[in-house]
Design a protein around this motif. Structure first.
Motif, PDB file in Angstrom:
ATOM      1  N   ALA A   8       5.350  33.593  48.066  1.00  0.00           N
ATOM      2  CA  ALA A   8       5.714  32.177  48.198  1.00  0.00           C
ATOM      3  C   ALA A   8       7.149  31.997  47.736  1.00  0.00           C
ATOM      4  CB  ALA A   8       4.771  31.300  47.364  1.00  0.00           C
ATOM      5  N   ASP A   9       7.747  30.885  48.136  1.00  0.00           N
ATOM      6  CA  ASP A   9       9.099  30.570  47.703  1.00  0.00           C
ATOM      7  C   ASP A   9       9.225  29.066  47.524  1.00  0.00           C
ATOM      8  OD1 ASP A   9       9.076  30.520  50.751  1.00  0.00           O
ATOM      9  OD2 ASP A   9      10.986  29.555  50.309  1.00  0.00           O
ATOM     10  N   ALA A  10      10.270  28.664  46.800  1.00  0.00           N
ATOM     11  CA  ALA A  10      10.507  27.238  46.559  1.00  0.00           C
ATOM     12  C   ALA A  10      11.992  27.008  46.360  1.00  0.00           C
ATOM     13  CB  ALA A  10       9.731  26.750  45.329  1.00  0.00           C
ATOM     14  N   ALA A  11      12.459  25.867  46.818  1.00  0.00           N
ATOM     15  CA  ALA A  11      13.861  25.484  46.627  1.00  0.00           C
ATOM     16  C   ALA A  11      13.975  24.580  45.407  1.00  0.00           C
ATOM     17  CB  ALA A  11      14.382  24.761  47.865  1.00  0.00           C
ATOM     18  N   TRP A  12      15.048  24.765  44.638  1.00  0.00           N
ATOM     19  CA  TRP A  12      15.337  23.918  43.482  1.00  0.00           C
ATOM     20  C   TRP A  12      16.713  23.297  43.671  1.00  0.00           C
ATOM     21  CZ3 TRP A  12      19.364  24.068  39.941  1.00  0.00           C
ATOM     22  CH2 TRP A  12      19.250  23.187  38.859  1.00  0.00           C
ATOM     23  N   SER A  13      16.833  22.009  43.353  1.00  0.00           N
ATOM     24  CA  SER A  13      18.108  21.304  43.423  1.00  0.00           C
ATOM     25  C   SER A  13      18.506  20.821  42.040  1.00  0.00           C
ATOM     26  CB  SER A  13      18.001  20.098  44.372  1.00  0.00           C
ATOM     27  OG  SER A  13      17.708  20.524  45.686  1.00  0.00           O
ATOM     28  N   PRO A  14      19.804  20.735  41.745  1.00  0.00           N
ATOM     29  CA  PRO A  14      20.245  20.260  40.426  1.00  0.00           C
ATOM     30  C   PRO A  14      19.615  18.919  40.073  1.00  0.00           C
ATOM     31  CG  PRO A  14      22.103  21.152  41.636  1.00  0.00           C
ATOM     32  CD  PRO A  14      20.939  21.125  42.601  1.00  0.00           C
ATOM     33  N   GLY A  15      19.123  18.833  38.850  1.00  0.00           N
ATOM     34  CA  GLY A  15      18.460  17.615  38.389  1.00  0.00           C
ATOM     35  C   GLY A  15      16.958  17.608  38.603  1.00  0.00           C
ATOM     36  N   GLN A  16      16.450  18.517  39.399  1.00  0.00           N
ATOM     37  CA  GLN A  16      15.010  18.583  39.665  1.00  0.00           C
ATOM     38  C   GLN A  16      14.288  19.116  38.438  1.00  0.00           C
ATOM     39  OE1 GLN A  16      14.178  20.490  43.407  1.00  0.00           O
ATOM     40  NE2 GLN A  16      12.054  20.937  42.848  1.00  0.00           N
ATOM     41  N   GLU A  17      13.277  18.402  37.964  1.00  0.00           N
ATOM     42  CA  GLU A  17      12.627  18.741  36.705  1.00  0.00           C
ATOM     43  C   GLU A  17      11.414  19.643  36.858  1.00  0.00           C
ATOM     44  OE1 GLU A  17      11.798  15.134  34.634  1.00  0.00           O
ATOM     45  OE2 GLU A  17      13.917  14.700  34.218  1.00  0.00           O
ATOM     46  N   SER A  18      10.867  19.759  38.063  1.00  0.00           N
ATOM     47  CA  SER A  18       9.718  20.629  38.272  1.00  0.00           C
ATOM     48  C   SER A  18       9.733  21.151  39.698  1.00  0.00           C
ATOM     49  CB  SER A  18       8.402  19.889  38.000  1.00  0.00           C
ATOM     50  OG  SER A  18       8.211  18.864  38.956  1.00  0.00           O
ATOM     51  N   LEU A  19       9.002  22.213  39.927  1.00  0.00           N
ATOM     52  CA  LEU A  19       8.878  22.754  41.280  1.00  0.00           C
ATOM     53  C   LEU A  19       7.541  23.470  41.389  1.00  0.00           C
ATOM     54  CD1 LEU A  19       9.608  26.122  41.155  1.00  0.00           C
ATOM     55  CD2 LEU A  19      11.802  25.109  40.586  1.00  0.00           C
ATOM     56  N   ALA A  20       7.078  23.631  42.622  1.00  0.00           N
ATOM     57  CA  ALA A  20       5.787  24.260  42.863  1.00  0.00           C
ATOM     58  C   ALA A  20       5.920  25.329  43.936  1.00  0.00           C
ATOM     59  CB  ALA A  20       4.757  23.213  43.275  1.00  0.00           C
ATOM     60  N   LEU A  21       5.178  26.407  43.759  1.00  0.00           N
ATOM     61  CA  LEU A  21       5.124  27.480  44.744  1.00  0.00           C
ATOM     62  C   LEU A  21       3.684  27.640  45.206  1.00  0.00           C
ATOM     63  CD1 LEU A  21       7.056  28.749  42.102  1.00  0.00           C
ATOM     64  CD2 LEU A  21       7.798  30.062  44.088  1.00  0.00           C
ATOM     65  N   GLN A  22       3.479  27.585  46.527  1.00  0.00           N
ATOM     66  CA  GLN A  22       2.157  27.813  47.061  1.00  0.00           C
ATOM     67  C   GLN A  22       2.267  28.274  48.511  1.00  0.00           C
ATOM     68  OE1 GLN A  22       0.650  23.588  46.847  1.00  0.00           O
ATOM     69  NE2 GLN A  22      -0.104  24.061  48.909  1.00  0.00           N
ATOM     70  N   SER A  23       1.261  28.995  48.966  1.00  0.00           N
ATOM     71  CA  SER A  23       1.226  29.480  50.337  1.00  0.00           C
ATOM     72  C   SER A  23      -0.160  30.047  50.611  1.00  0.00           C
ATOM     73  CB  SER A  23       2.281  30.572  50.570  1.00  0.00           C
ATOM     74  OG  SER A  23       1.919  31.752  49.879  1.00  0.00           O
ATOM     75  N   ALA A  24      -0.444  30.286  51.875  1.00  0.00           N
ATOM     76  CA  ALA A  24      -1.708  30.928  52.240  1.00  0.00           C
ATOM     77  C   ALA A  24      -1.760  32.352  51.692  1.00  0.00           C
ATOM     78  CB  ALA A  24      -1.861  30.928  53.758  1.00  0.00           C
ATOM     79  N   ALA A  25      -0.612  33.047  51.692  1.00  0.00           N
ATOM     80  CA  ALA A  25      -0.574  34.417  51.184  1.00  0.00           C
ATOM     81  C   ALA A  25      -0.868  34.464  49.688  1.00  0.00           C
ATOM     82  CB  ALA A  25       0.786  35.042  51.482  1.00  0.00           C
TER      83      ALA A  25
END
Length: 205
Positions: free
Chosen positions: A121-138
């Motif tokens: 899985a992968d996820a993009a992060w942008s400046p100021g973003q306080e959280s992020l999530a990674l998920q996928s079928a794999a």
């Protein structure tokens, strides 16, 4: 906290991989009903601090388990590891090396590979973003297989290869040890959505 990327404090070739950071995650003791089907596996991370540029995070399955240890010889998470504990160059310090430092040997066929060649899985992060999530079928498929066999879910989190080569391209995340037992909101979270034909009641936590 834990960190991803390459610190800008030592921008000299002689330091090599010592200035590069990645994160290992080991999720253990997960039990689901034997007839259940796992539909979603989601890793949610809370960001402490990041650079002024966007980043891309990659999540890989790790091929073999490791001993997370107890914080090294001084028990403070920054001291040298005890024999057998996981370390940058070693799955077991002084006993078994990673294929490449930082669990960096990626292959789908080599028996000594640390991870598969493709991210789960992968996820993009942008400046100021306080959280992020990674998920996928794999990711869900991998987690379901590990849980079904009574094995821990073993993951490696890193930036892209290009970003890892940039001094100062650095992301700090809150760790699983952040806060006390009443202050856990910033810790990483593993969320599973599953169903079972034997289900009689649904509870969301």
């Amino acid at each position: 906290h834990v960190r991803l990327g390459r610190t800008g404090e030592f921008p000299h070739p002689k330091y090599g991989e010592n200035e590069l950071f990645r994160v290992l995650q080991r999720w253990d003791d997960i039990v689901l009903p034997p007839d259940s089907e796992l539909a979603v596996c989601r890793i949610t991370l809370q960001v402490e601090e990041g650079p002024p540029e966007p980043l891309r995070l990659l999540l890989y399955a790790v091929a073999r388990d490791w001993n997370p240890g107890s914080g090294g010889v001084d028990g403070n998470n920054v001291s040298a590891p005890k024999p057998g504990e996981v370390w940058w160059g070693d799955a077991e310090y002084g006993q078994a090396a990673w294929g490449l430092p930082g669990a960096g040997f990626a292959s789908d066929t080599h028996p000594d590979a640390d991870t598969g060649s493709q991210a789960l899985a992968d996820a993009a992060w942008s400046p100021g973003q306080e959280s992020l999530a990674l998920q996928s079928a794999a990711l869900a498929e991998y987690a379901a297989d590990r849980i079904r066999r009574g094995k821990p879910v073993l993951l490696l989190l890193k930036l892209t290869d290009q970003q890892e080569d940039l001094p100062g391209c650095f992301l700090s995340l809150y760790s699983g040890e952040h806060g006390d037992s009443r202050n856990t909101a910033r810790r990483p979270a593993l969320e599973l959505e599953w169903s079972s034909e034997a289900e009689v009641e649904t509870v969301a936590n």
